[in-house]
Design a protein around this motif. Structure first.
Motif, mmCIF file in Angstrom:
data_model
loop_
_atom_site.group_PDB
_atom_site.id
_atom_site.type_symbol
_atom_site.label_atom_id
_atom_site.label_comp_id
_atom_site.label_asym_id
_atom_site.label_seq_id
_atom_site.Cartn_x
_atom_site.Cartn_y
_atom_site.Cartn_z
ATOM 1 N N ALA A 130 -0.164 12.152 -0.838
ATOM 2 C CA ALA A 130 -1.105 13.252 -0.622
ATOM 3 C C ALA A 130 -0.329 14.523 -0.300
ATOM 4 O O ALA A 130 0.848 14.473 0.063
ATOM 5 N N GLU A 135 -6.129 0.568 3.428
ATOM 6 C CA GLU A 135 -7.187 0.204 2.481
ATOM 7 C C GLU A 135 -6.585 -0.224 1.135
ATOM 8 O O GLU A 135 -7.032 -1.199 0.526
ATOM 9 N N MET A 136 -5.566 0.500 0.684
ATOM 10 C CA MET A 136 -4.904 0.145 -0.568
ATOM 11 C C MET A 136 -4.235 -1.228 -0.447
ATOM 12 O O MET A 136 -4.312 -2.053 -1.365
ATOM 13 N N GLY A 139 0.853 -1.194 0.000
ATOM 14 C CA GLY A 139 0.000 0.000 0.000
ATOM 15 C C GLY A 139 0.881 1.234 0.000
ATOM 16 O O GLY A 139 1.881 1.273 0.713
ATOM 17 N N ALA A 183 -6.940 9.933 7.664
ATOM 18 C CA ALA A 183 -7.486 9.332 6.438
ATOM 19 C C ALA A 183 -6.369 8.931 5.477
ATOM 20 O O ALA A 183 -6.463 7.914 4.786
ATOM 21 N N PHE A 184 -5.309 9.710 5.449
ATOM 22 C CA PHE A 184 -4.158 9.435 4.582
ATOM 23 C C PHE A 184 -3.502 8.107 4.974
ATOM 24 O O PHE A 184 -3.279 7.236 4.135
ATOM 25 N N GLY A 238 -5.740 5.187 4.472
ATOM 26 C CA GLY A 238 -5.812 4.905 3.034
ATOM 27 C C GLY A 238 -4.735 3.936 2.587
ATOM 28 O O GLY A 238 -4.945 3.136 1.671
ATOM 29 N N ALA A 239 -3.570 3.988 3.223
ATOM 30 C CA ALA A 239 -2.507 3.038 2.905
ATOM 31 C C ALA A 239 -2.942 1.618 3.242
ATOM 32 O O ALA A 239 -2.680 0.679 2.486
ATOM 33 N N PRO A 282 -0.197 5.251 -0.724
ATOM 34 C CA PRO A 282 -0.830 6.480 -1.206
ATOM 35 C C PRO A 282 0.093 7.690 -1.032
ATOM 36 O O PRO A 282 1.008 7.680 -0.216
#
Length: 107
Positions: free
Chosen positions: A48, A61-62, A44, A54-55, A58-59, A46
């Protein structure tokens, strides 16, 4: 508990995470990453222009999505996630910042 023992017996048993920043001509870019400690593969990643809960989530989730696409999904309750960025971003174990999909957070 992971502590300093980052050895995993199988894929998707222990993930480590952190984030960093890169200065560019246009400003600062933050990159978070999640690494499967068995294969040392980044699963993962991401990027930004702002850092926040959330950032970093997000890693995760990825990483979950990437492992599912690779047909190597993790089993809820078996995966331990260890990240150093929690205190910097205000992440905690309250219901406000639950780790997704049955991932167990470690210190």
């Amino acid at each position: 508990m992971v502590g300093r023992d980052f050895v995993a017996a199988a894929p998707n048993r222990c993930w480590g995470a952190d984030f960093t920043h890169v200065k560019t001509w246009a400003g600062v870019v933050y990159v978070a990453f999640v690494v499967d400690t068995l294969s040392r593969r980044i699963v993962g990643w991401p990027a930004a222009t702002v850092k926040g809960a959330a950032f970093v989530l997000g890693a995760l989730e990825m990483a979950i999505g990437q492992r599912e696409r690779d047909q190597q999904p993790f089993r809820p309750g078996e995966l331990i996630h260890r990240g150093d960025a929690g205190s910097q971003l205000g992440l905690n174990r309250s219901s406000q910042h639950q780790l997704p999909g049955g991932i167990v957070g470690a210190r």
